[in-house]
Design an enzyme around this catalytic site. Structure first.
Site, PDB file in Angstrom:
ATOM      1  N   LEU A  41     -17.970  -7.486   3.138  1.00 59.51           N
ATOM      2  CA  LEU A  41     -18.093  -8.040   1.788  1.00 59.51           C
ATOM      3  C   LEU A  41     -16.861  -8.871   1.429  1.00 59.51           C
ATOM      4  O   LEU A  41     -16.958  -9.958   0.866  1.00 59.51           O
ATOM      5  CB  LEU A  41     -18.299  -6.913   0.765  1.00 59.51           C
ATOM      6  CG  LEU A  41     -18.452  -7.391  -0.680  1.00 59.51           C
ATOM      7  CD1 LEU A  41     -19.680  -8.278  -0.836  1.00 59.51           C
ATOM      8  CD2 LEU A  41     -18.547  -6.210  -1.645  1.00 59.51           C
ATOM      9  N   GLY A  80      14.707  -6.266  -4.896  1.00 61.59           N
ATOM     10  CA  GLY A  80      14.690  -5.868  -3.492  1.00 61.59           C
ATOM     11  C   GLY A  80      14.080  -6.881  -2.556  1.00 61.59           C
ATOM     12  O   GLY A  80      14.731  -7.376  -1.652  1.00 61.59           O
ATOM     13  N   SER A  81      12.802  -7.214  -2.777  1.00 61.73           N
ATOM     14  CA  SER A  81      12.149  -8.101  -1.818  1.00 61.73           C
ATOM     15  C   SER A  81      12.376  -9.563  -2.194  1.00 61.73           C
ATOM     16  O   SER A  81      12.512  -9.910  -3.364  1.00 61.73           O
ATOM     17  CB  SER A  81      10.663  -7.797  -1.753  1.00 61.73           C
ATOM     18  OG  SER A  81      10.078  -7.912  -3.022  1.00 61.73           O
ATOM     19  N   GLU A 141      14.181  -7.192   2.291  1.00 59.10           N
ATOM     20  CA  GLU A 141      13.004  -6.459   2.798  1.00 59.10           C
ATOM     21  C   GLU A 141      12.056  -7.264   3.697  1.00 59.10           C
ATOM     22  O   GLU A 141      10.848  -7.013   3.682  1.00 59.10           O
ATOM     23  CB  GLU A 141      12.223  -5.818   1.624  1.00 59.10           C
ATOM     24  CG  GLU A 141      13.073  -4.908   0.758  1.00 59.10           C
ATOM     25  CD  GLU A 141      12.331  -4.303  -0.447  1.00 59.10           C
ATOM     26  OE1 GLU A 141      11.093  -4.191  -0.410  1.00 59.10           O
ATOM     27  OE2 GLU A 141      13.009  -3.933  -1.429  1.00 59.10           O
ATOM     28  N   CYS A 158      -8.610  -4.923  -0.666  1.00 56.34           N
ATOM     29  CA  CYS A 158      -8.731  -3.565  -0.151  1.00 56.34           C
ATOM     30  C   CYS A 158      -7.347  -3.031   0.196  1.00 56.34           C
ATOM     31  O   CYS A 158      -6.437  -3.804   0.479  1.00 56.34           O
ATOM     32  CB  CYS A 158      -9.576  -3.574   1.120  1.00 56.34           C
ATOM     33  SG  CYS A 158     -11.219  -4.253   0.854  1.00 56.34           S
ATOM     34  N   HIS A 214      13.695   1.755  -9.930  1.00 59.67           N
ATOM     35  CA  HIS A 214      12.942   0.621 -10.468  1.00 59.67           C
ATOM     36  C   HIS A 214      11.514   1.054 -10.741  1.00 59.67           C
ATOM     37  O   HIS A 214      10.908   1.766  -9.949  1.00 59.67           O
ATOM     38  CB  HIS A 214      12.952  -0.535  -9.463  1.00 59.67           C
ATOM     39  CG  HIS A 214      11.910  -1.558  -9.758  1.00 59.67           C
ATOM     40  ND1 HIS A 214      11.985  -2.393 -10.854  1.00 59.67           N
ATOM     41  CD2 HIS A 214      10.746  -1.867  -9.142  1.00 59.67           C
ATOM     42  CE1 HIS A 214      10.908  -3.163 -10.879  1.00 59.67           C
ATOM     43  NE2 HIS A 214      10.135  -2.856  -9.855  1.00 59.67           N
ATOM     44  N   HIS A 272       5.237 -12.272 -11.884  1.00 59.14           N
ATOM     45  CA  HIS A 272       3.803 -12.341 -11.614  1.00 59.14           C
ATOM     46  C   HIS A 272       3.285 -13.767 -11.723  1.00 59.14           C
ATOM     47  O   HIS A 272       2.159 -14.041 -11.342  1.00 59.14           O
ATOM     48  CB  HIS A 272       3.034 -11.437 -12.583  1.00 59.14           C
ATOM     49  CG  HIS A 272       3.524 -10.022 -12.542  1.00 59.14           C
ATOM     50  ND1 HIS A 272       4.506  -9.568 -13.382  1.00 59.14           N
ATOM     51  CD2 HIS A 272       3.213  -8.992 -11.725  1.00 59.14           C
ATOM     52  CE1 HIS A 272       4.749  -8.291 -13.102  1.00 59.14           C
ATOM     53  NE2 HIS A 272       3.988  -7.924 -12.097  1.00 59.14           N
TER      54      HIS A 272
END
Ligand code: GLN
Ligand code: ZN
Length: 759
Positions: free
Chosen positions: A18, A433-434, A485, A517, A642, A696
């Site tokens: 799917l 961090g990343s 990271e 997923c 965090h 975001h």
């Protein structure tokens, strides 16, 4: 004899068919026929699989191209006016609600109860006119009939639909308008051949007011009487019904009531009492629909026997606790998992088999010893395995004392010693961090996995990435650096792979939202840390700079929360084991010279139990586990944590009790309003870094707007305890966005440092 039922089945397909069909359709904007054909084939395969397994009651209408709450809103015509005129026969228009369009922001998405599945939040409007289109159910019903398989449509009930929506001050007032639409739906389902309908009301099992229960009790009879001879199964899950609620529900005499006896086994006895004189059939959710473990067949049968003794076998249904949407497809395929551990697992396919075994074992005169021997062997192998009983881990956890949860000095003293050691400027700047996970990083990881890159070459590549990230941070002028990271894909997977007690499936995917997923690690045994996990990378990164390099770890609660967790001991115990493993790492980082170690707890809040009565216990042990992981760090070692969300209102005292030296949180989207929770009432005493850059969004915030946010934060917290950082890690962003955004963040911090106090 008792019958068996399934409340819902996984949608994505054994090989995520799917997902790929959806993404191909979205990318090309064509291929609708292929997508619909894939969906039809997945439904058919599910029904046939369940029928072949001998399941008596098979669901339909639980399948979705995106989300079943969205399907319900779409079918009821609950479409917000801001979307203008949408064509409800158009697939493209359906996806506009889910994914947004050129001029439209999509419906908001939020977690489906305490699962990792996300649903789209219907936006209701006062006076909204509902208008039914039942083809979401009648279509599949016809398909199943064509295949000669009897199915039971699954409908999200009106109480839960309204309570899960937003936009109305008194959502249940809309029941009067909505119930007739549901009545019409039930009539259409009956006309299409349904003899039973499953009405899901998970919200009934949460903390409900008397008024809400009364509204439900008033609405239900209209549904139950909608069509003569159409039986309704009222399905609840994820929590239990209180005895009073059971009494009220019994008075409504639904044809069937489904209870989640995995989450709330205590409701069985009161349910049997309440239903003694009702005509209702009881559906026993005795197989865990939320987890991946083979069922303890004897335990399940005990419950079944109790119910049969009280109600008679014709009034008992055996079922999973909830829809199987939340478990992966098939464990037998996982040949990469330790052969001792693999039989302990039951994904969807195995759970269907378990249901049939239980149903047969529950028939009079069944030879239980023969029927259950395989299941019993699995239960006992798991119980006695050395994987689930590591004496060293047990001894260490058993010896913990109150002092093991306390830092060596109170915060003010730690703070002074850390300030002396670190010598940071006012408003210190850092990141979470990343750094961007570029195509090159992903390609290197894939090449390593597929053998095109040897481990040494991969490590060289990662070192080059660390070099770049460190050089960039130096250049842009950040005060506390990170290594970026690059070696981590999913953080929980990264740690799980290095800890004893975790297994990783090749195909254990479950739907998170739409086509997305996740493949959670499987925490099957006692957890320990055979060797240091992050120290080499930290040491390398620190060797590239004079500035302090943060050690970067994921916290015990987050690792627990984002895994399938063993169910043979309390979660608190498992979490304590993880905490001790993380503690080992904190101490190794400290010994290697790290002056700052960050322990992320992104999932602390989402672990909060659904029912208020269970929350105190959870926050107590969750916070204890964080404390345990960090407590033995020396006073001059600065512990950061965090959390990437911004609902702290009821959590603040627990956040305080974490006693992290520095806490970074998401704050930019709320314009720092989240900080009110940190100053109103009990105020937060330690240092805090409210995010000033919304990671975001691809948007680069200007110096001016970051400065403004900082000023707002200074007003609330005061300058002395404030850090300057983005909302979260930068791994989903691109360098083109990150470079200017962080340059602006540092510039804004510099301007605030130069400003004299708060204007
Ligand atoms: N250190 C992690 C990162 O920056 C934290 C991620 C998170 O909290 N979700 O990616
Ligand atoms: Zn975060």
């Amino acid at each position: 004899m008792p019958r068996s039922a399934v409340l819902g089945l996984p949608r994505i397909g054994p090989d995520r068919e799917l997902k790929f069909a959806l993404e191909a359709y979205w990318a090309a904007g064509t291929g609708e026929t292929e997508l619909l054909e894939t969906a039809r084939a997945l439904r058919a395969a599910n029904w046939k699989r369940a029928a072949a397994a001998g399941i008596d009651v098979i669901p339909c209408g639980d399948f979705s191209l995106y989300d079943h709450v969205l399907d319900t809103a779409w079918a009821l015509g609950a479409i917000p006016s801001r979307f203008g005129a949408l064509d409800r026969r158009s697939l493209a228009d359906y996806f506009v609600l889910a994914r947004g369009g050129d001029e439209h922001r999509p419906l908001e998405m939020t977690k489906w109860f305490d699962t990792n599945y996300h649903y789209l939040v219907p936006e209701l409007e006062p006076g909204m006119e509902f208008d039914l289109r039942a083809d979401h159910w009648t279509g599949p019903l016809a398909e199943a009939t064509e295949l000669g398989i009897a199915v039971r449509p699954v409908v999200l009930g009106p109480l839960s639909f309204l309570l899960l929506s937003k936009g109305l001050d008194r959502p249940l007032d809309a029941l009067d308008d909505l119930v007739p639409v549901y009545v019409q739906l039930l009539a259409e389902l009956a006309a299409a051949g349904a003899t039973e309908v499953q009405v899901d009301e998970p919200c009934l099992a949460l903390d409900r007011t008397a008024a809400e229960l009364a509204a439900f009790a008033k609405a239900w009879p209209a549904l139950a009487e909608a069509v003569d001879g159409l039986d309704l199964c009222l399905a609840t899950y994820f929590a239990g019904l209180d005895p009073e609620v059971l009494g009220q529900v019994a008075a409504l005499a639904p044809a069937e009531l489904h209870l989640d006896l995995v989450r709330a086994p205590g409701q069985l006895a009161p349910a049997l009492t309440a239903l003694a004189d009702a005509p209702t059939r009881l559906s026993l959710g005795v197989i865990d629909g939320r987890n991946v473990w083979a069922a303890d067949a004897d335990l399940a049968l005990d419950r079944i026997d109790t119910a049969v003794a009280a109600l008679g076998e014709e009034r008992v249904t055996i079922a999973p606790s909830c829809s199987l949407l939340h478990v992966p497809h098939e464990a037998a395929r996982e040949d990469g998992i330790d052969p001792e551990v693999r039989p302990w697992l039951a994904f969807c396919v195995e759970k269907l088999v378990e249901l049939e075994v239980l149903r047969r074992a529950a028939t009079p005169d069944a030879d239980r010893d023969v029927l259950l021997s395989a299941a019993r062997a699995i239960t006992s192998s798991r119980r006695t395995s050395s994987h689930t009983n590591d004496p060293a881990v047990r001894e260490r956890a058993g010896a913990l004392a109150a002092g093991d949860y306390e830092r060596p000095a109170p915060f003010p003293e730690r703070r002074a010693r850390q300030a002396e050691r670190l010598g940071l400027p006012e408003l210190p700047t850092t990141t979470i961090g990343s750094y961007p996970q570029t195509d090159a990083i992903r390609a290197a990881r894939r090449d390593l996995r597929e053998g095109r890159l040897d481990p040494a070459a991969y490590e060289d590549f990662i070192r080059s990435q660390v070099d770049e990230v460190v050089a960039f941070q130096e250049e842009v002028g950040l005060d506390v650096l990170v290594h970026g990271e690059p070696e981590r894909n999913d953080m929980v997977e990264y740690f799980g792979q290095q800890l004893a007690g975790f297994a990783f499936s090749a195909n254990g995917w479950v739907q998170s939202y739409g086509s997305r997923c996740v493949k959670p690690p499987i925490l099957f045994g006692d957890v320990s840390r055979p060797a240091a996990m992050t120290v080499d990378w930290w040491r390398y990164a620190q060797s590239r700079t004079e500035k302090p390099m943060k050690g970067m770890l994921t916290g015990p609660v987050t690792i627990l929360q984002w895994s399938f967790v063993r169910d043979d001991q309390p979660r608190a115990e498992t979490c304590t084991q993880i905490a001790l493993a993380i503690q080992d790492e904190v101490l190794d980082l400290e010994a290697a010279g790290a002056a700052i170690v960050q322990v992320d707890e992104a999932a602390l809040r989402e672990g909060l139990p659904l029912r208020a009565a269970a929350r105190d216990d959870y926050v107590r042990w969750a916070v204890d586990c964080f404390r345990l992981a960090t407590a033995p760090a020396r006073a001059e070692t600065q512990i950061h944590t965090h959390m990437c969300y911004s609902e702290f209102n009821e959590m603040i005292e627990h956040i305080i009790r974490l006693d992290a030296d520095v806490l970074s949180i998401e704050a930019s989207r709320s314009g720092m309003e989240v900080l009110d929770a940190f100053v109103d009432g009990v105020s937060y005493p330690n240092e805090i870094g409210p995010g000033v850059y919304d990671i975001h969004s691809p948007r680069v915030p200007s110096v001016g707007e970051i400065e403004e946010l900082l000023e707002l934060a200074e007003r609330r917290i005061g300058r002395e305890r404030l850090w300057v950082n983005p909302d979260c890690g930068l791994k989903t962003r691109r360098w083109e966005e990150v470079r200017p955004a962080l340059a602006n963040m540092v510039a804004a911090a510099n301007r605030r440092r130069a400003a004299i106090g708060v204007a």
